[in-house]
Scaffold this active site. Structure first.
Site, mmCIF file in Angstrom:
data_model
loop_
_atom_site.group_PDB
_atom_site.id
_atom_site.type_symbol
_atom_site.label_atom_id
_atom_site.label_comp_id
_atom_site.label_asym_id
_atom_site.label_seq_id
_atom_site.Cartn_x
_atom_site.Cartn_y
_atom_site.Cartn_z
ATOM 1 C CE1 TYR A 1 -16.263 6.167 0.991
ATOM 2 C CE2 TYR A 1 -15.250 6.189 3.168
ATOM 3 C CZ TYR A 1 -15.133 6.156 1.793
ATOM 4 O OH TYR A 1 -13.879 6.097 1.220
ATOM 5 C CB SER B 1 -12.119 3.625 3.727
ATOM 6 O OG SER B 1 -12.080 4.688 4.659
HETATM 7 P P1 NDP Z 1 -13.097 10.392 -6.458
HETATM 8 O O1 NDP Z 1 -14.426 10.881 -5.989
HETATM 9 O O2 NDP Z 1 -12.033 11.371 -6.776
HETATM 10 O O3 NDP Z 1 -13.282 9.417 -7.692
HETATM 11 C C1 NDP Z 1 -14.271 8.422 -7.672
HETATM 12 C C2 NDP Z 1 -14.492 7.881 -9.054
HETATM 13 O O4 NDP Z 1 -15.603 6.963 -8.984
HETATM 14 C C3 NDP Z 1 -14.876 8.968 -10.046
HETATM 15 O O5 NDP Z 1 -14.247 8.711 -11.279
HETATM 16 C C4 NDP Z 1 -16.378 8.807 -10.148
HETATM 17 O O6 NDP Z 1 -16.916 9.187 -11.374
HETATM 18 C C5 NDP Z 1 -16.537 7.314 -9.970
HETATM 19 N N1 NDP Z 1 -17.926 7.010 -9.611
HETATM 20 C C6 NDP Z 1 -18.622 7.485 -8.554
HETATM 21 N N2 NDP Z 1 -19.886 7.063 -8.617
HETATM 22 C C7 NDP Z 1 -19.999 6.309 -9.734
HETATM 23 C C8 NDP Z 1 -21.074 5.640 -10.367
HETATM 24 N N3 NDP Z 1 -22.312 5.667 -9.884
HETATM 25 N N4 NDP Z 1 -20.823 4.957 -11.514
HETATM 26 C C9 NDP Z 1 -19.587 4.948 -12.043
HETATM 27 N N5 NDP Z 1 -18.539 5.583 -11.510
HETATM 28 C C10 NDP Z 1 -18.749 6.271 -10.371
HETATM 29 O O7 NDP Z 1 -12.625 9.396 -5.298
HETATM 30 P P2 NDP Z 1 -11.157 8.868 -4.893
HETATM 31 O O8 NDP Z 1 -10.310 8.731 -6.077
HETATM 32 O O9 NDP Z 1 -10.719 9.646 -3.729
HETATM 33 O O10 NDP Z 1 -11.558 7.421 -4.325
HETATM 34 C C11 NDP Z 1 -11.261 6.213 -4.983
HETATM 35 C C12 NDP Z 1 -11.509 5.091 -4.009
HETATM 36 O O11 NDP Z 1 -10.642 5.225 -2.878
HETATM 37 C C13 NDP Z 1 -12.918 5.042 -3.434
HETATM 38 O O12 NDP Z 1 -13.334 3.710 -3.299
HETATM 39 C C14 NDP Z 1 -12.765 5.703 -2.075
HETATM 40 O O13 NDP Z 1 -13.781 5.281 -1.183
HETATM 41 C C15 NDP Z 1 -11.399 5.203 -1.681
HETATM 42 N N6 NDP Z 1 -10.705 5.987 -0.659
HETATM 43 C C16 NDP Z 1 -10.257 7.256 -0.936
HETATM 44 C C17 NDP Z 1 -9.576 7.979 0.016
HETATM 45 C C18 NDP Z 1 -9.047 9.354 -0.242
HETATM 46 O O14 NDP Z 1 -8.485 9.972 0.693
HETATM 47 N N7 NDP Z 1 -9.157 9.887 -1.440
HETATM 48 C C19 NDP Z 1 -9.305 7.415 1.359
HETATM 49 C C20 NDP Z 1 -9.833 6.088 1.557
HETATM 50 C C21 NDP Z 1 -10.494 5.412 0.567
HETATM 51 P P3 NDP Z 1 -17.125 10.749 -11.761
HETATM 52 O O15 NDP Z 1 -15.764 11.227 -12.106
HETATM 53 O O16 NDP Z 1 -18.029 10.686 -12.910
HETATM 54 O O17 NDP Z 1 -17.681 11.407 -10.566
#
Ligand code: NDP
Length: 245
Positions: free
Chosen positions: A166, A153
């Site tokens: 985070y 990020s």
């Molecule tokens: P979302 O919250 O939309 O999706 C995250 C996913 O991770 C979900 O499928 C969630 O599962 C899963 N997850 C969370 N906790 C756990 C856990 N304990 N065990 C298993 N799975 C888990 O996030 P994004 O798609 O936005 O983010 C994806 C990546 O990109 C992350 O690493 C985030 O930090 C990074 N990022 C995102 C940005 C953005 O603007 N969107 C910007 C910068 C970085 P569930 O569906 O069950 O909740």
């Protein structure tokens, strides 16, 4: 990178694991990898979401996916070992690993950051990718060439007030990437990189910026040229890099 046009069979016969494959960027990456020929191992905590992605992949005519439910908050080193053993037994190797799952946690000054929340966040965002990578290295080493991608990020490259655990967790992810890339550079055919997706229309972004108009953001599908490039052979010589979508 938006001009990169991946071959339709870029990931043919590859076995690729995506964490957090049920939603957001992970879901789109899983679908995209499958549509480019990969057998995708869908790992996540909400089985109904994984099943939906599984069905979408099947309906698209892509290779059948594999569902592996796992809650990274509670998974133990033994659970990761079982995952690694299963992959080696069922697939013989692992060609790609996208560490995508993460949690946002509270945004508050460090002075008031709840200690429990800090520990929980580090478990999902840092300890889980460490333990998983450690356990999956034998399967990655069994592939002719493999790509490991960590998800970073902008706050993992420059600290920002109130982003607390985070932000710190994403710095740790960059560290994991650099150490692993350096260890594997001379000794294996595994490349290791990180991607900062940038502001992307997902549930996490909505939670971080509730007042923002989502239509002003790029969608996860816009990231896919870079996610495909780093996963496929065209990036074979790229390792140890912090990339931006
Ligand atoms: P979302 O919250 O939309 O999706 C995250 C996913 O991770 C979900 O499928 C969630 O599962 C899963 N997850 C969370 N906790 C756990 C856990 N304990 N065990 C298993 N799975 C888990 O996030 P994004 O798609 O936005 O983010 C994806 C990546 O990109 C992350 O690493 C985030 O930090 C990074 N990022 C995102 C940005 C953005 O603007 N969107 C910007 C910068 C970085 P569930 O569906 O069950 O909740």
């Amino acid at each position: 990178m938006e001009n990169y046009s991946p071959a339709p069979d870029l990931l043919k016969d590859r076995i690729i694991l995506v964490t957090g494959a049920g939603d957001g960027i992970g879901r789109t990456a899983a679908l995209s990898y499958a549509q480019h020929g990969a057998t995708v191992i869908l790992l996540g905590r909400t089985v109904t979401k994984l099943e939906k992605v599984y069905d979408e992949i099947r309906e698209s005519g892509a290779p059948e996916a594999i569902i592996h439910p796992m809650d990274l908050q509670n998974a133990s080193a033994e659970d990761y070992k079982i995952l690694g053993d299963n992959i080696l037994e069922q697939c013989g190797r692992l060609d790609g690993l996208l560490h995508n799952a993460a949690v946002l946690g509270p945004r508050t000054p460090l002075q008031f950051y709840p200690v429990d929340s800090w520990m929980q966040l580090m478990q999902v965002n840092v300890n889980a990718p460490f333990m998983m990578t450690r356990a999956l290295l034998p399967a990655l080493q069994a592939a002719p060439e493999a790509s490991v991608i960590f998800t970073s990020s902008s706050v993992g490259r420059k600290g920002r007030a109130y982003w607390g655990g985070y932000s710190v967790s994403k710095f740790a992810v960059e560290g994991l990437m650099q150490v692993l890339a350096d260890e594997l550079r001379q000794t294996s055919a595994i490349r290791v990189n990180s991607i900062d997706p940038g502001a992307t229309r997902t549930a996490m972004r909505k939670a971080a910026y509730p007042a923002e108009d989502p239509s002003t953001l790029k969608g996860p599908e816009d990231l896919m040229p870079l996610y495909l490039y780093v996963m496929g052979s065209d990036s074979k010589s790229v390792t140890g890099q912090a990339l931006n979508a």
